[in-house]
Design a protein around this motif. Structure first.
Motif, PDB file in Angstrom:
ATOM      1  N   TYR A  86      72.768  38.493  64.949  1.00 36.30           N
ATOM      2  CA  TYR A  86      74.178  38.325  65.298  1.00 36.30           C
ATOM      3  C   TYR A  86      74.347  37.194  66.309  1.00 36.30           C
ATOM      4  O   TYR A  86      75.197  36.320  66.168  1.00 36.30           O
ATOM      5  CB  TYR A  86      74.746  39.631  65.868  1.00 36.30           C
ATOM      6  CG  TYR A  86      76.195  39.533  66.264  1.00 36.30           C
ATOM      7  CD1 TYR A  86      77.192  39.412  65.304  1.00 36.30           C
ATOM      8  CD2 TYR A  86      76.573  39.541  67.604  1.00 36.30           C
ATOM      9  CE1 TYR A  86      78.525  39.313  65.660  1.00 36.30           C
ATOM     10  CE2 TYR A  86      77.903  39.438  67.974  1.00 36.30           C
ATOM     11  CZ  TYR A  86      78.874  39.326  67.002  1.00 36.30           C
ATOM     12  OH  TYR A  86      80.183  39.209  67.352  1.00 36.30           O
ATOM     13  N   GLN A  87      73.490  37.215  67.337  1.00 42.96           N
ATOM     14  CA  GLN A  87      73.592  36.192  68.382  1.00 42.96           C
ATOM     15  C   GLN A  87      73.355  34.794  67.787  1.00 42.96           C
ATOM     16  O   GLN A  87      74.058  33.845  68.119  1.00 42.96           O
ATOM     17  CB  GLN A  87      72.584  36.486  69.497  1.00 42.96           C
ATOM     18  CG  GLN A  87      73.000  35.857  70.809  1.00 42.96           C
ATOM     19  CD  GLN A  87      72.312  36.491  72.014  1.00 42.96           C
ATOM     20  OE1 GLN A  87      71.503  37.401  71.873  1.00 42.96           O
ATOM     21  NE2 GLN A  87      72.634  36.010  73.198  1.00 42.96           N
ATOM     22  N   THR A  90      76.424  33.433  66.162  1.00 40.76           N
ATOM     23  CA  THR A  90      77.626  33.201  66.960  1.00 40.76           C
ATOM     24  C   THR A  90      77.501  32.055  67.941  1.00 40.76           C
ATOM     25  O   THR A  90      78.380  31.856  68.765  1.00 40.76           O
ATOM     26  CB  THR A  90      78.005  34.465  67.767  1.00 40.76           C
ATOM     27  OG1 THR A  90      76.883  34.817  68.586  1.00 40.76           O
ATOM     28  CG2 THR A  90      78.379  35.608  66.881  1.00 40.76           C
TER      29      THR A  90
ATOM     30  N   ASN B  48      80.630  34.546  73.585  1.00 40.17           N
ATOM     31  CA  ASN B  48      79.596  34.940  72.620  1.00 40.17           C
ATOM     32  C   ASN B  48      78.558  35.828  73.287  1.00 40.17           C
ATOM     33  O   ASN B  48      78.065  36.784  72.690  1.00 40.17           O
ATOM     34  CB  ASN B  48      78.900  33.703  72.039  1.00 40.17           C
ATOM     35  CG  ASN B  48      79.668  33.106  70.885  1.00 40.17           C
ATOM     36  OD1 ASN B  48      80.498  33.775  70.279  1.00 40.17           O
ATOM     37  ND2 ASN B  48      79.395  31.846  70.577  1.00 40.17           N
ATOM     38  N   LYS B  49      78.213  35.479  74.510  1.00 39.81           N
ATOM     39  CA  LYS B  49      77.241  36.277  75.270  1.00 39.81           C
ATOM     40  C   LYS B  49      77.775  37.695  75.476  1.00 39.81           C
ATOM     41  O   LYS B  49      77.043  38.675  75.278  1.00 39.81           O
ATOM     42  CB  LYS B  49      77.001  35.594  76.637  1.00 39.81           C
ATOM     43  CG  LYS B  49      75.723  35.969  77.333  1.00 39.81           C
ATOM     44  CD  LYS B  49      74.529  35.285  76.714  1.00 39.81           C
ATOM     45  CE  LYS B  49      73.214  35.781  77.275  1.00 39.81           C
ATOM     46  NZ  LYS B  49      72.710  34.942  78.362  1.00 39.81           N
ATOM     47  N   VAL B  50      79.049  37.804  75.831  1.00 40.11           N
ATOM     48  CA  VAL B  50      79.661  39.127  76.030  1.00 40.11           C
ATOM     49  C   VAL B  50      79.647  39.926  74.719  1.00 40.11           C
ATOM     50  O   VAL B  50      79.261  41.093  74.692  1.00 40.11           O
ATOM     51  CB  VAL B  50      81.105  38.996  76.572  1.00 40.11           C
ATOM     52  CG1 VAL B  50      81.780  40.366  76.663  1.00 40.11           C
ATOM     53  CG2 VAL B  50      81.113  38.322  77.940  1.00 40.11           C
ATOM     54  N   LYS B  51      80.044  39.255  73.613  1.00 47.02           N
ATOM     55  CA  LYS B  51      80.038  39.944  72.323  1.00 47.02           C
ATOM     56  C   LYS B  51      78.637  40.455  71.973  1.00 47.02           C
ATOM     57  O   LYS B  51      78.477  41.578  71.500  1.00 47.02           O
ATOM     58  CB  LYS B  51      80.496  38.992  71.196  1.00 47.02           C
ATOM     59  CG  LYS B  51      81.968  38.690  71.178  1.00 47.02           C
ATOM     60  CD  LYS B  51      82.424  38.101  69.829  1.00 47.02           C
ATOM     61  CE  LYS B  51      81.733  36.796  69.482  1.00 47.02           C
ATOM     62  NZ  LYS B  51      82.247  36.180  68.246  1.00 47.02           N
ATOM     63  N   ALA B  52      77.627  39.613  72.215  1.00 46.05           N
ATOM     64  CA  ALA B  52      76.251  39.992  71.879  1.00 46.05           C
ATOM     65  C   ALA B  52      75.819  41.206  72.701  1.00 46.05           C
ATOM     66  O   ALA B  52      75.172  42.121  72.179  1.00 46.05           O
ATOM     67  CB  ALA B  52      75.307  38.812  72.117  1.00 46.05           C
ATOM     68  N   ILE B  54      77.798  43.540  73.990  1.00 43.59           N
ATOM     69  CA  ILE B  54      78.535  44.725  73.536  1.00 43.59           C
ATOM     70  C   ILE B  54      77.932  45.236  72.226  1.00 43.59           C
ATOM     71  O   ILE B  54      77.729  46.433  72.049  1.00 43.59           O
ATOM     72  CB  ILE B  54      80.037  44.397  73.355  1.00 43.59           C
ATOM     73  CG1 ILE B  54      80.661  44.086  74.724  1.00 43.59           C
ATOM     74  CG2 ILE B  54      80.781  45.548  72.680  1.00 43.59           C
ATOM     75  CD1 ILE B  54      82.093  43.580  74.658  1.00 43.59           C
TER      76      ILE B  54
ATOM     77  N   CYS C  33      83.561  49.747  70.889  1.00 42.04           N
ATOM     78  CA  CYS C  33      82.862  48.444  70.934  1.00 42.04           C
ATOM     79  C   CYS C  33      83.387  47.451  69.902  1.00 42.04           C
ATOM     80  O   CYS C  33      83.623  46.282  70.207  1.00 42.04           O
ATOM     81  CB  CYS C  33      81.374  48.609  70.668  1.00 42.04           C
ATOM     82  SG  CYS C  33      80.600  49.946  71.577  1.00 42.04           S
ATOM     83  N   ILE C  37      84.972  43.695  70.374  1.00 45.15           N
ATOM     84  CA  ILE C  37      84.434  42.480  69.750  1.00 45.15           C
ATOM     85  C   ILE C  37      85.527  41.768  68.935  1.00 45.15           C
ATOM     86  O   ILE C  37      85.657  40.548  68.978  1.00 45.15           O
ATOM     87  CB  ILE C  37      83.202  42.820  68.868  1.00 45.15           C
ATOM     88  CG1 ILE C  37      82.019  43.211  69.783  1.00 45.15           C
ATOM     89  CG2 ILE C  37      82.815  41.648  67.966  1.00 45.15           C
ATOM     90  CD1 ILE C  37      80.770  43.666  69.045  1.00 45.15           C
ATOM     91  N   ILE C  40      87.725  39.865  71.295  1.00 44.37           N
ATOM     92  CA  ILE C  40      87.059  38.655  71.809  1.00 44.37           C
ATOM     93  C   ILE C  40      87.064  37.566  70.732  1.00 44.37           C
ATOM     94  O   ILE C  40      87.271  36.385  71.018  1.00 44.37           O
ATOM     95  CB  ILE C  40      85.616  38.958  72.291  1.00 44.37           C
ATOM     96  CG1 ILE C  40      85.682  39.943  73.478  1.00 44.37           C
ATOM     97  CG2 ILE C  40      84.891  37.673  72.695  1.00 44.37           C
ATOM     98  CD1 ILE C  40      84.316  40.337  74.030  1.00 44.37           C
ATOM     99  N   GLN C  44      88.566  33.753  70.953  1.00 51.03           N
ATOM    100  CA  GLN C  44      87.841  32.532  70.572  1.00 51.03           C
ATOM    101  C   GLN C  44      88.611  31.715  69.541  1.00 51.03           C
ATOM    102  O   GLN C  44      88.612  30.481  69.588  1.00 51.03           O
ATOM    103  CB  GLN C  44      86.447  32.906  70.060  1.00 51.03           C
ATOM    104  CG  GLN C  44      85.558  33.446  71.189  1.00 51.03           C
ATOM    105  CD  GLN C  44      84.211  33.900  70.674  1.00 51.03           C
ATOM    106  OE1 GLN C  44      84.135  34.690  69.745  1.00 51.03           O
ATOM    107  NE2 GLN C  44      83.139  33.410  71.273  1.00 51.03           N
TER     108      GLN C  44
END
Lengths: 92, 92, 92, 92
Positions: A86-87, A90, B48-52, B54, C33, C37, C40, C44
């Motif tokens: 996922y990371q 993104t 993106n870091k926050v989403k990852a 979560i 969660c 996401i 977020i 973006q």
């Protein structure tokens, strides 16, 4: 992957391969840059579709097996992989 | 989310908020366009870091609970959500 | 940027700021969660819109001025920046 | 595109084509899903490189010609295309 999904995925990849050859031809024939970029974007979108299908299949097989299994390390490994994939998808 | 992770996520979001205000100031002061775009890209990377984070937390709690549970529909729902979130992240 | 575009860009950024605060509240209240996401991702997407507007404005002012100007180095610099901004946007 | 750049772009596309065939083989041999996704991401990154090269070339030729030319409509068209290509690249 079951036989039907495998065949569908292969069919999509064959189509991507043909699409890439089409772009090569466009380059050889000096097609307009913006049209070439548009075709490459279409190829990338098709590859996103393939990735999504593979991930979906992975979630419904390997991930279920690992998460329901008794091996805590294996479970952790499989879930971390999903987070990593996922990371990777993104990055801005 | 445990208290520590929650605090970390909130701290990151507060920082994003400040970063957005910084970009507003850049716009007000007619900063160079390309520099503004660079700052917005940095904000998106932070998000993106926050989403990852979560998603990682979600995988290790809700997903494990659902996949190990006896409710097949709930399991299916939770896994499909992961697939959807991934697909949303990979649009070209 | 002319006054009208500037006001519009600032309005969008203010809205993003409020949206980020909304996500903080969701985190504080332990929202689901996947919903967080999703919000977020919406932020973006709103930032992408702002970047696109800024680039559009940049192309129609700074780039035209530089490309029509007599300073070859400046022209090269401005065009390379566009190429870089594009490349930064397309990292998989 | 000059002959050298054209040859380089074609070489990259041929390599992408081979890479796609490699992924097909991985699917046929039931390679691990996450490894397949990793290879597809590598292909997409290679295609981003090709897009960036083509755009760079486009900026330094077509865009310079149009922006320095006397045809205001053509100038507008070419600049709008750049804005669109950028926006297409930044969809979240």
């Amino acid at each position: 992957m079951d036989i039907k999904k495998k065949a569908d995925t292969l069919r999509r990849l064959k189509s991507v391969e043909g699409h890439v050859r089409g772009v090569e031809k466009m380059i050889e024939e000096d097609a307009y840059c913006i049209d070439v970029i548009g075709q490459i974007q279409a190829i990338q979108a098709a590859l996103n579709k393939v990735k999504a299908q593979i991930l979906d299949d992975h979630l419904h097989h390997c991930v279920i097996t690992a998460v329901r299994g008794e091996d805590a390390d294996e479970r952790e490994r499989v879930l971390s992989e999903i987070a990593e994939v996922y990371q990777a998808a993104t990055k801005v």
